[in-house]
Scaffold this active site. Structure first.
Site, PDB file in Angstrom:
ATOM      1  NE  ARG A  49      -3.385  -2.293   2.856  1.00  0.00           N
ATOM      2  CZ  ARG A  49      -3.063  -3.457   3.399  1.00  0.00           C
ATOM      3  NH1 ARG A  49      -1.861  -3.653   3.914  1.00  0.00           N
ATOM      4  NH2 ARG A  49      -3.938  -4.451   3.442  1.00  0.00           N
ATOM      5  CE  LYS A  73      -7.354  -1.473   5.453  1.00  0.00           C
ATOM      6  NZ  LYS A  73      -8.059  -1.806   4.230  1.00  0.00           N
ATOM      7  CG  HIS A 138      -4.877   0.242  -3.854  1.00  0.00           C
ATOM      8  ND1 HIS A 138      -4.298   0.013  -2.622  1.00  0.00           N
ATOM      9  CD2 HIS A 138      -5.816  -0.710  -4.011  1.00  0.00           C
ATOM     10  CE1 HIS A 138      -4.882  -1.024  -2.056  1.00  0.00           C
ATOM     11  NE2 HIS A 138      -5.802  -1.481  -2.874  1.00  0.00           N
ATOM     12  NE  ARG A 141      -2.760  -3.826  -1.167  1.00  0.00           N
ATOM     13  CZ  ARG A 141      -2.251  -4.655  -0.269  1.00  0.00           C
ATOM     14  NH1 ARG A 141      -0.942  -4.831  -0.214  1.00  0.00           N
ATOM     15  NH2 ARG A 141      -3.029  -5.287   0.580  1.00  0.00           N
ATOM     16  CG  HIS A 164      -5.798  -8.980   1.528  1.00  0.00           C
ATOM     17  ND1 HIS A 164      -5.921  -9.215   0.183  1.00  0.00           N
ATOM     18  CD2 HIS A 164      -5.657  -7.633   1.640  1.00  0.00           C
ATOM     19  CE1 HIS A 164      -5.857  -8.085  -0.489  1.00  0.00           C
ATOM     20  NE2 HIS A 164      -5.700  -7.104   0.378  1.00  0.00           N
ATOM     21  CE1 TYR A 173      -5.205  -5.433  -3.988  1.00  0.00           C
ATOM     22  CE2 TYR A 173      -7.168  -6.100  -2.849  1.00  0.00           C
ATOM     23  CZ  TYR A 173      -6.110  -5.250  -2.984  1.00  0.00           C
ATOM     24  OH  TYR A 173      -5.932  -4.217  -2.095  1.00  0.00           O
TER      25      TYR A 173
END
Length: 173
Positions: A49, A73, A138, A141, A164, A173
């Site tokens: 990120r 995150k 992003h 990513r 995740h 994704y």
């Protein structure tokens, strides 16, 4: 009698436009600032990120071939892969810039580069590269995850690399 709460149908979330490997290269070559180019290369090569890439400290574990992400995150620490090619790029950058303590320092040595500075460099490069698809940090990513999946990497491994908690998040994704 009408029920008080009627659940609304969720709108399907559209899948992101994923950059091809050639578009990623074209985009990265269009980033004019060396620091921002290396930050965006790092974001793509490690699936980071923008908030994670800007806050990397200048210590990279080349023995274990990992980058330690501190307070990603959700405040979680994790390790991400460091490819031999990315290590080479980061070493070349380090020889030129000698950054401390941040890999990508901001205006003052006590601050890292801002997310906004990287995002602005991204938008400028997007226009310069002439790519029709939307491009944000992003997007890199998403491209990282998709390119790994296309090359046969297991989705659970991609989930771990992206940090995740849920496989459902990775599958988007």
């Amino acid at each position: 009698e009408v029920p008080e709460r009627i659940p609304y149908a969720r709108r399907p979330s559209p899948l992101p436009d994923v950059l091809s490997q050639n578009e990623v290269v074209r985009f990265l070559e269009a980033v004019s600032s060396l620091k921002c180019r290396i930050a965006l290369i790092t974001a793509y090569a490690a699936g980071l990120r923008v908030s994670e890439v800007v806050a990397i400290e200048a210590f990279i574990d080349s023995d274990r071939m990992v980058i330690h992400i501190v307070h990603g995150k959700g405040g979680k620490d994790r390790y991400v892969m460091l490819s031999p090619r990315l290590l080479e790029v980061l070493r070349d950058y380090w020889r030129i810039e000698r950054p401390k303590p941040w890999l990508f320092p901001g205006d003052g040595a006590d601050h890292h580069i801002s997310k906004n500075a990287v995002e602005q460099a991204c938008q400028k490069a997007h226009r310069a590269a002439g790519i029709d698809k939307p491009v944000t940090p992003h997007s890199l990513r998403h491209a990282f995850a998709t390119h790994l999946l296309e090359s046969g990497t297991d989705i659970r491994r991609i989930q771990l690399l992206l940090g995740h908690r849920s496989l459902a998040t990775t599958s988007r994704y």
